[in-house]
Design a protein around this motif. Structure first.
Motif, PDB file in Angstrom:
ATOM      1  N   LEU A  67      11.326 -41.030  51.275  1.00  0.00           N
ATOM      2  CA  LEU A  67      12.031 -39.832  50.826  1.00  0.00           C
ATOM      3  C   LEU A  67      12.286 -39.929  49.336  1.00  0.00           C
ATOM      4  O   LEU A  67      12.609 -40.993  48.813  1.00  0.00           O
ATOM      5  CB  LEU A  67      13.343 -39.668  51.590  1.00  0.00           C
ATOM      6  N   THR A  68      12.142 -38.818  48.645  1.00  0.00           N
ATOM      7  CA  THR A  68      12.304 -38.792  47.194  1.00  0.00           C
ATOM      8  C   THR A  68      13.565 -38.044  46.820  1.00  0.00           C
ATOM      9  O   THR A  68      14.322 -37.598  47.684  1.00  0.00           O
ATOM     10  CB  THR A  68      11.075 -38.127  46.534  1.00  0.00           C
ATOM     11  N   GLY A  69      13.789 -37.845  45.538  1.00  0.00           N
ATOM     12  CA  GLY A  69      15.004 -37.222  45.046  1.00  0.00           C
ATOM     13  C   GLY A  69      14.932 -35.721  44.951  1.00  0.00           C
ATOM     14  O   GLY A  69      14.141 -35.068  45.627  1.00  0.00           O
ATOM     15  N   ARG A  70      15.731 -35.185  44.082  1.00  0.00           N
ATOM     16  CA  ARG A  70      15.839 -33.734  43.908  1.00  0.00           C
ATOM     17  C   ARG A  70      14.550 -33.129  43.367  1.00  0.00           C
ATOM     18  O   ARG A  70      13.791 -33.762  42.658  1.00  0.00           O
ATOM     19  CB  ARG A  70      16.984 -33.432  42.954  1.00  0.00           C
ATOM     20  N   HIS A  71      14.367 -31.854  43.694  1.00  0.00           N
ATOM     21  CA  HIS A  71      13.187 -31.115  43.242  1.00  0.00           C
ATOM     22  C   HIS A  71      13.611 -29.779  42.650  1.00  0.00           C
ATOM     23  O   HIS A  71      14.708 -29.304  42.900  1.00  0.00           O
ATOM     24  CB  HIS A  71      12.234 -30.864  44.415  1.00  0.00           C
ATOM     25  N   HIS A  72      12.713 -29.180  41.891  1.00  0.00           N
ATOM     26  CA  HIS A  72      12.933 -27.847  41.327  1.00  0.00           C
ATOM     27  C   HIS A  72      11.823 -26.927  41.804  1.00  0.00           C
ATOM     28  O   HIS A  72      10.644 -27.258  41.678  1.00  0.00           O
ATOM     29  CB  HIS A  72      12.934 -27.902  39.799  1.00  0.00           C
ATOM     30  N   LEU A  73      12.205 -25.789  42.381  1.00  0.00           N
ATOM     31  CA  LEU A  73      11.257 -24.759  42.796  1.00  0.00           C
ATOM     32  C   LEU A  73      11.671 -23.456  42.150  1.00  0.00           C
ATOM     33  O   LEU A  73      12.848 -23.127  42.097  1.00  0.00           O
ATOM     34  CB  LEU A  73      11.297 -24.553  44.318  1.00  0.00           C
ATOM     35  N   ALA A  74      10.694 -22.697  41.678  1.00  0.00           N
ATOM     36  CA  ALA A  74      10.976 -21.378  41.110  1.00  0.00           C
ATOM     37  C   ALA A  74      10.185 -20.332  41.891  1.00  0.00           C
ATOM     38  O   ALA A  74       8.967 -20.455  42.019  1.00  0.00           O
ATOM     39  CB  ALA A  74      10.608 -21.338  39.635  1.00  0.00           C
ATOM     40  N   PHE A  75      10.882 -19.342  42.411  1.00  0.00           N
ATOM     41  CA  PHE A  75      10.260 -18.247  43.149  1.00  0.00           C
ATOM     42  C   PHE A  75      10.148 -17.036  42.237  1.00  0.00           C
ATOM     43  O   PHE A  75      11.053 -16.761  41.442  1.00  0.00           O
ATOM     44  CB  PHE A  75      11.088 -17.887  44.383  1.00  0.00           C
ATOM     45  N   GLN A  76       9.057 -16.300  42.374  1.00  0.00           N
ATOM     46  CA  GLN A  76       8.852 -15.099  41.573  1.00  0.00           C
ATOM     47  C   GLN A  76       9.688 -13.950  42.116  1.00  0.00           C
ATOM     48  O   GLN A  76       9.754 -13.738  43.313  1.00  0.00           O
ATOM     49  CB  GLN A  76       7.382 -14.696  41.597  1.00  0.00           C
ATOM     50  N   ALA A  77      10.308 -13.224  41.203  1.00  0.00           N
ATOM     51  CA  ALA A  77      11.058 -12.017  41.558  1.00  0.00           C
ATOM     52  C   ALA A  77      10.400 -10.821  40.882  1.00  0.00           C
ATOM     53  O   ALA A  77       9.790 -10.956  39.820  1.00  0.00           O
ATOM     54  CB  ALA A  77      12.512 -12.150  41.114  1.00  0.00           C
ATOM     55  N   LYS A  78      10.537  -9.650  41.493  1.00  0.00           N
ATOM     56  CA  LYS A  78       9.883  -8.446  40.970  1.00  0.00           C
ATOM     57  C   LYS A  78      10.676  -7.762  39.859  1.00  0.00           C
ATOM     58  O   LYS A  78      10.127  -6.971  39.117  1.00  0.00           O
ATOM     59  CB  LYS A  78       9.631  -7.459  42.102  1.00  0.00           C
ATOM     60  N   ASP A  79      11.967  -8.066  39.769  1.00  0.00           N
ATOM     61  CA  ASP A  79      12.789  -7.456  38.722  1.00  0.00           C
ATOM     62  C   ASP A  79      14.108  -8.228  38.613  1.00  0.00           C
ATOM     63  O   ASP A  79      14.367  -9.150  39.384  1.00  0.00           O
ATOM     64  CB  ASP A  79      13.037  -5.972  38.998  1.00  0.00           C
ATOM     65  N   ARG A  80      14.928  -7.841  37.648  1.00  0.00           N
ATOM     66  CA  ARG A  80      16.218  -8.516  37.444  1.00  0.00           C
ATOM     67  C   ARG A  80      17.138  -8.357  38.646  1.00  0.00           C
ATOM     68  O   ARG A  80      17.863  -9.282  39.008  1.00  0.00           O
ATOM     69  CB  ARG A  80      16.897  -7.971  36.194  1.00  0.00           C
ATOM     70  N   ALA A  81      17.120  -7.187  39.271  1.00  0.00           N
ATOM     71  CA  ALA A  81      17.985  -6.959  40.436  1.00  0.00           C
ATOM     72  C   ALA A  81      17.653  -7.932  41.561  1.00  0.00           C
ATOM     73  O   ALA A  81      18.551  -8.410  42.267  1.00  0.00           O
ATOM     74  CB  ALA A  81      17.849  -5.512  40.920  1.00  0.00           C
ATOM     75  N   MET A  82      16.379  -8.258  41.727  1.00  0.00           N
ATOM     76  CA  MET A  82      15.979  -9.205  42.769  1.00  0.00           C
ATOM     77  C   MET A  82      16.482 -10.612  42.443  1.00  0.00           C
ATOM     78  O   MET A  82      16.910 -11.345  43.337  1.00  0.00           O
ATOM     79  CB  MET A  82      14.463  -9.189  42.941  1.00  0.00           C
ATOM     80  N   VAL A  83      16.464 -10.982  41.167  1.00  0.00           N
ATOM     81  CA  VAL A  83      17.012 -12.279  40.752  1.00  0.00           C
ATOM     82  C   VAL A  83      18.505 -12.333  41.098  1.00  0.00           C
ATOM     83  O   VAL A  83      18.997 -13.327  41.649  1.00  0.00           O
ATOM     84  CB  VAL A  83      16.792 -12.510  39.238  1.00  0.00           C
ATOM     85  N   GLU A  84      19.216 -11.262  40.808  1.00  0.00           N
ATOM     86  CA  GLU A  84      20.653 -11.221  41.070  1.00  0.00           C
ATOM     87  C   GLU A  84      20.944 -11.245  42.572  1.00  0.00           C
ATOM     88  O   GLU A  84      21.882 -11.918  43.023  1.00  0.00           O
ATOM     89  CB  GLU A  84      21.246  -9.988  40.396  1.00  0.00           C
ATOM     90  N   ALA A  85      20.148 -10.531  43.368  1.00  0.00           N
ATOM     91  CA  ALA A  85      20.327 -10.533  44.829  1.00  0.00           C
ATOM     92  C   ALA A  85      20.049 -11.917  45.404  1.00  0.00           C
ATOM     93  O   ALA A  85      20.763 -12.384  46.297  1.00  0.00           O
ATOM     94  CB  ALA A  85      19.418  -9.491  45.468  1.00  0.00           C
ATOM     95  N   PHE A  86      19.029 -12.601  44.889  1.00  0.00           N
ATOM     96  CA  PHE A  86      18.721 -13.980  45.286  1.00  0.00           C
ATOM     97  C   PHE A  86      19.945 -14.870  45.054  1.00  0.00           C
ATOM     98  O   PHE A  86      20.353 -15.636  45.927  1.00  0.00           O
ATOM     99  CB  PHE A  86      17.520 -14.485  44.470  1.00  0.00           C
ATOM    100  N   HIS A  87      20.531 -14.776  43.874  1.00  0.00           N
ATOM    101  CA  HIS A  87      21.673 -15.623  43.508  1.00  0.00           C
ATOM    102  C   HIS A  87      22.856 -15.378  44.446  1.00  0.00           C
ATOM    103  O   HIS A  87      23.465 -16.321  44.962  1.00  0.00           O
ATOM    104  CB  HIS A  87      22.048 -15.359  42.045  1.00  0.00           C
ATOM    105  N   ARG A  88      23.161 -14.101  44.693  1.00  0.00           N
ATOM    106  CA  ARG A  88      24.279 -13.766  45.602  1.00  0.00           C
ATOM    107  C   ARG A  88      24.011 -14.305  47.018  1.00  0.00           C
ATOM    108  O   ARG A  88      24.893 -14.902  47.641  1.00  0.00           O
ATOM    109  CB  ARG A  88      24.480 -12.252  45.664  1.00  0.00           C
ATOM    110  N   ALA A  89      22.812 -14.089  47.532  1.00  0.00           N
ATOM    111  CA  ALA A  89      22.470 -14.540  48.888  1.00  0.00           C
ATOM    112  C   ALA A  89      22.548 -16.057  48.988  1.00  0.00           C
ATOM    113  O   ALA A  89      23.036 -16.601  49.984  1.00  0.00           O
ATOM    114  CB  ALA A  89      21.074 -14.053  49.279  1.00  0.00           C
ATOM    115  N   ALA A  90      22.075 -16.744  47.965  1.00  0.00           N
ATOM    116  CA  ALA A  90      22.117 -18.207  47.977  1.00  0.00           C
ATOM    117  C   ALA A  90      23.550 -18.718  48.038  1.00  0.00           C
ATOM    118  O   ALA A  90      23.874 -19.614  48.824  1.00  0.00           O
ATOM    119  CB  ALA A  90      21.406 -18.754  46.737  1.00  0.00           C
ATOM    120  N   LEU A  91      24.430 -18.140  47.215  1.00  0.00           N
ATOM    121  CA  LEU A  91      25.825 -18.589  47.187  1.00  0.00           C
ATOM    122  C   LEU A  91      26.551 -18.285  48.495  1.00  0.00           C
ATOM    123  O   LEU A  91      27.424 -19.048  48.918  1.00  0.00           O
ATOM    124  CB  LEU A  91      26.565 -17.962  46.010  1.00  0.00           C
TER     125      LEU A  91
END
Length: 142
Positions: A67-91
């Motif tokens: 098992l390894t350590g932490r990783h970074h993944l970046a998902f593509q969003a179609k617009d700024r609103a989608m980035v903001e919705a992602f953040h809210r859903a994650a929290l």
């Protein structure tokens, strides 16, 4: 589960994360994928997957090696609103803030948000600004 359809043409073929608590991870990723319009592709007793991301327990047959350590993944969003919705859903679903939605200095128009998933992986949604694509992805059907 047999794969019947894939979408290719992006940078990464697939990534596997090995997680401690599959149920917590499933809740987190199902919520953020819903906001990013990424459908869940399949699941089993010790794994689930969506598009190019495969998530499993350490005991899964697919989890090989140490098992390894932490990783970074970046998902593509179609617009700024989608980035903001992602953040809210994650929290709301077990994620922790690691950088609120906003412009970043990586290149002009880079708008991203960062969260830590239940295992401490740095997960990002990014909108790169106005651009034209020849196609959203390459569809491969078996």
């Amino acid at each position: 589960m047999e794969t019947q359809e894939l979408h290719r043409g992006r940078l990464i073929d697939h990534i596997q994360l090995v997680v401690k608590d599959l149920a917590a991870s499933r809740k987190f990723y199902e919520a953020v994928f819903a906001e990013l319009n990424i459908p869940m592709s399949g699941s089993g007793e010790d794994f689930f997957w969506a598009d190019e991301l495969f998530i499993s327990t350490p005991d899964s047959e697919a989890a090989q090696g140490e098992l390894t350590g932490r990783h970074h993944l970046a998902f593509q969003a179609k617009d700024r609103a989608m980035v903001e919705a992602f953040h809210r859903a994650a929290l709301k679903n077990g994620g922790r803030d690691n950088g609120a939605p906003g412009l970043r200095p990586y290149h002009p128009g880079y708008y991203g948000a960062f969260v830590l998933d239940p295992d401490g992986n740095n997960i990002e949604a990014v909108y790169h600004g106005e651009a034209q694509r020849s196609a959203p992805s390459v569809k491969v059907t078996f």
